[in-house]
Motif scaffolding. Structure first.
Motif, PDB file in Angstrom:
ATOM      1  N   ILE A  95       0.537  -1.136  -0.067  1.00 11.14           N
ATOM      2  CA  ILE A  95      -0.221   0.269  -0.327  1.00 11.14           C
ATOM      3  C   ILE A  95       0.579   1.232  -0.264  1.00 11.14           C
ATOM      4  O   ILE A  95       0.967   1.797  -0.862  1.00 11.14           O
ATOM      5  CB  ILE A  95      -1.171   0.147   1.439  1.00 11.14           C
ATOM      6  N   VAL A  96       1.920   0.745   1.172  1.00 10.23           N
ATOM      7  CA  VAL A  96       2.717   2.320   0.897  1.00 10.23           C
ATOM      8  C   VAL A  96       3.823   3.059  -0.041  1.00 10.23           C
ATOM      9  O   VAL A  96       3.774   3.867  -0.720  1.00 10.23           O
ATOM     10  CB  VAL A  96       3.800   2.384   1.832  1.00 10.23           C
ATOM     11  N   SER A  97       4.133   1.871  -0.982  1.00  9.75           N
ATOM     12  CA  SER A  97       4.708   1.525  -2.257  1.00  9.75           C
ATOM     13  C   SER A  97       4.014   2.635  -3.450  1.00  9.75           C
ATOM     14  O   SER A  97       4.490   3.299  -3.968  1.00  9.75           O
ATOM     15  CB  SER A  97       5.117   0.186  -2.878  1.00  9.75           C
ATOM     16  N   GLY A  98       2.134   1.690  -3.584  1.00 11.16           N
ATOM     17  CA  GLY A  98       1.452   2.635  -4.387  1.00 11.16           C
ATOM     18  C   GLY A  98       1.132   3.908  -3.941  1.00 11.16           C
ATOM     19  O   GLY A  98       0.790   4.224  -4.860  1.00 11.16           O
ATOM     20  N   VAL A  99       1.161   4.343  -3.049  1.00  6.48           N
ATOM     21  CA  VAL A  99       0.944   5.512  -2.243  1.00  6.48           C
ATOM     22  C   VAL A  99       1.850   6.701  -2.971  1.00  6.48           C
ATOM     23  O   VAL A  99       2.425   7.632  -3.386  1.00  6.48           O
ATOM     24  CB  VAL A  99       0.775   6.055  -1.237  1.00  6.48           C
ATOM     25  N   LEU A 100       3.833   6.228  -2.592  1.00  6.11           N
ATOM     26  CA  LEU A 100       4.416   6.818  -3.189  1.00  6.11           C
ATOM     27  C   LEU A 100       4.591   7.124  -4.654  1.00  6.11           C
ATOM     28  O   LEU A 100       4.899   7.140  -5.205  1.00  6.11           O
ATOM     29  CB  LEU A 100       5.730   5.919  -2.278  1.00  6.11           C
ATOM     30  N   THR A 101       4.083   5.658  -4.923  1.00  2.00           N
ATOM     31  CA  THR A 101       4.278   5.597  -6.349  1.00  2.00           C
ATOM     32  C   THR A 101       3.211   6.734  -7.416  1.00  2.00           C
ATOM     33  O   THR A 101       3.416   7.651  -8.414  1.00  2.00           O
ATOM     34  CB  THR A 101       3.989   4.646  -7.228  1.00  2.00           C
ATOM     35  N   HIS A 102       1.775   6.867  -6.731  1.00  2.00           N
ATOM     36  CA  HIS A 102       0.798   7.345  -7.694  1.00  2.00           C
ATOM     37  C   HIS A 102       0.160   8.963  -7.300  1.00  2.00           C
ATOM     38  O   HIS A 102       0.580   9.774  -7.366  1.00  2.00           O
ATOM     39  CB  HIS A 102      -0.032   6.662  -7.351  1.00  2.00           C
ATOM     40  N   VAL A 103       0.740   8.995  -5.328  1.00  2.00           N
ATOM     41  CA  VAL A 103       0.298  10.367  -4.887  1.00  2.00           C
ATOM     42  C   VAL A 103       1.601  11.309  -4.636  1.00  2.00           C
ATOM     43  O   VAL A 103       1.028  12.945  -5.342  1.00  2.00           O
ATOM     44  CB  VAL A 103       0.466  10.505  -3.368  1.00  2.00           C
ATOM     45  N   THR A 104       3.192  10.389  -5.336  1.00  2.00           N
ATOM     46  CA  THR A 104       4.264  11.255  -4.763  1.00  2.00           C
ATOM     47  C   THR A 104       4.304  12.263  -6.576  1.00  2.00           C
ATOM     48  O   THR A 104       4.382  13.472  -6.405  1.00  2.00           O
ATOM     49  CB  THR A 104       5.193  10.869  -4.783  1.00  2.00           C
ATOM     50  N   SER A 105       3.909  11.914  -7.239  1.00  2.28           N
ATOM     51  CA  SER A 105       3.521  11.938  -8.333  1.00  2.28           C
ATOM     52  C   SER A 105       2.169  13.179  -9.056  1.00  2.28           C
ATOM     53  O   SER A 105       2.157  14.015  -9.946  1.00  2.28           O
ATOM     54  CB  SER A 105       2.730  11.276 -10.012  1.00  2.28           C
ATOM     55  N   LEU A 106       1.776  13.198  -7.789  1.00  6.06           N
ATOM     56  CA  LEU A 106       0.355  14.297  -8.094  1.00  6.06           C
ATOM     57  C   LEU A 106       1.270  15.322  -7.089  1.00  6.06           C
ATOM     58  O   LEU A 106       0.405  16.713  -7.265  1.00  6.06           O
ATOM     59  CB  LEU A 106      -1.129  14.200  -7.388  1.00  6.06           C
ATOM     60  N   HIS A 107       2.430  15.375  -6.586  1.00 11.34           N
ATOM     61  CA  HIS A 107       2.957  16.469  -5.283  1.00 11.34           C
ATOM     62  C   HIS A 107       1.897  16.843  -4.593  1.00 11.34           C
ATOM     63  O   HIS A 107       2.020  18.076  -4.419  1.00 11.34           O
ATOM     64  CB  HIS A 107       3.461  17.743  -6.156  1.00 11.34           C
ATOM     65  N   ASP A 108       1.356  16.029  -4.113  1.00 11.86           N
ATOM     66  CA  ASP A 108       0.511  16.332  -2.484  1.00 11.86           C
ATOM     67  C   ASP A 108       0.570  15.237  -1.713  1.00 11.86           C
ATOM     68  O   ASP A 108       0.631  14.819  -0.649  1.00 11.86           O
ATOM     69  CB  ASP A 108      -0.986  15.847  -2.755  1.00 11.86           C
ATOM     70  N   LEU A 109       2.162  15.904  -1.293  1.00 12.68           N
ATOM     71  CA  LEU A 109       2.814  15.866  -0.019  1.00 12.68           C
ATOM     72  C   LEU A 109       2.047  15.665   1.373  1.00 12.68           C
ATOM     73  O   LEU A 109       2.388  14.275   1.925  1.00 12.68           O
ATOM     74  CB  LEU A 109       4.409  16.443  -0.012  1.00 12.68           C
ATOM     75  N   LYS A 110       1.216  16.501   1.616  1.00 14.45           N
ATOM     76  CA  LYS A 110       0.466  16.165   2.544  1.00 14.45           C
ATOM     77  C   LYS A 110      -0.567  15.514   2.922  1.00 14.45           C
ATOM     78  O   LYS A 110      -0.750  14.753   3.643  1.00 14.45           O
ATOM     79  CB  LYS A 110      -0.332  17.411   3.080  1.00 14.45           C
ATOM     80  N   THR A 111      -1.104  14.905   1.633  1.00 16.96           N
ATOM     81  CA  THR A 111      -1.678  13.520   1.913  1.00 16.96           C
ATOM     82  C   THR A 111      -1.090  12.379   1.994  1.00 16.96           C
ATOM     83  O   THR A 111      -1.864  11.113   2.565  1.00 16.96           O
ATOM     84  CB  THR A 111      -2.903  13.648   0.469  1.00 16.96           C
ATOM     85  N   ARG A 112      -0.420  12.426   1.082  1.00 17.12           N
ATOM     86  CA  ARG A 112       0.734  11.056   1.349  1.00 17.12           C
ATOM     87  C   ARG A 112       0.926  10.915   2.287  1.00 17.12           C
ATOM     88  O   ARG A 112       1.333   9.486   2.744  1.00 17.12           O
ATOM     89  CB  ARG A 112       2.014  11.684   0.183  1.00 17.12           C
TER      90      ARG A 112
END
Length: 123
Positions: A95-112
């Motif tokens: 789950i964390v790997s998926g979050v790092l892959t997909h949410v980081t690309s959106l540049h939403d660090l707080k949500t990540r």
């Protein structure tokens, strides 16, 4: 409640222990009756040291076997729990790997960071 579940008969292993327990209890009652009512004293025919040693060996051996079987069951439960915990950790890492892959690309660090904190909290 707790008291009701304490005396509940359904789901217990009484059918496995009732016959041996009854035999042992009736045997103890028989010897007590022979000793108390008929005044039969078997100690003058036997060596007390022999019975003490035999009793000690039988009881200690029985308790040792019961303890070994109980510890074996505990070890099996420990390894099963450890295996399940390992699966939870693997799922959390995915789950964390998926979050790092997909949410980081959106540049939403707080949500990540919040998602990763929630995963860490539940894992």
């Amino acid at each position: 409640g707790w008291l009701k579940s304490l005396f509940m008969i359904e789901g217990r292993a009484l059918d496995n222990i009732i016959v041996p327990w009854t035999i042992v209890t009736l045997h103890a009652i028989l010897w007590t009756v022979l000793h108390e009512i008929f005044n039969l004293n078997f100690s003058k025919y036997t060596n007390d040291d022999h019975w003490e040693g035999l009793y000690s060996v039988v009881v200690k051996s029985s308790l040792a076997f019961l303890l070994v079987f109980r510890l074996n069951r505990v070890a099996m439960r420990y390894w099963e729990t450890r295996n399940i915990w390992g699966q939870i950790i693997i799922a959390s890492r995915c789950i964390v790997s998926g979050v790092l892959t997909h949410v980081t690309s959106l540049h939403d660090l707080k949500t990540r960071d919040q998602i990763i904190s929630w995963v860490a909290g539940f894992a």
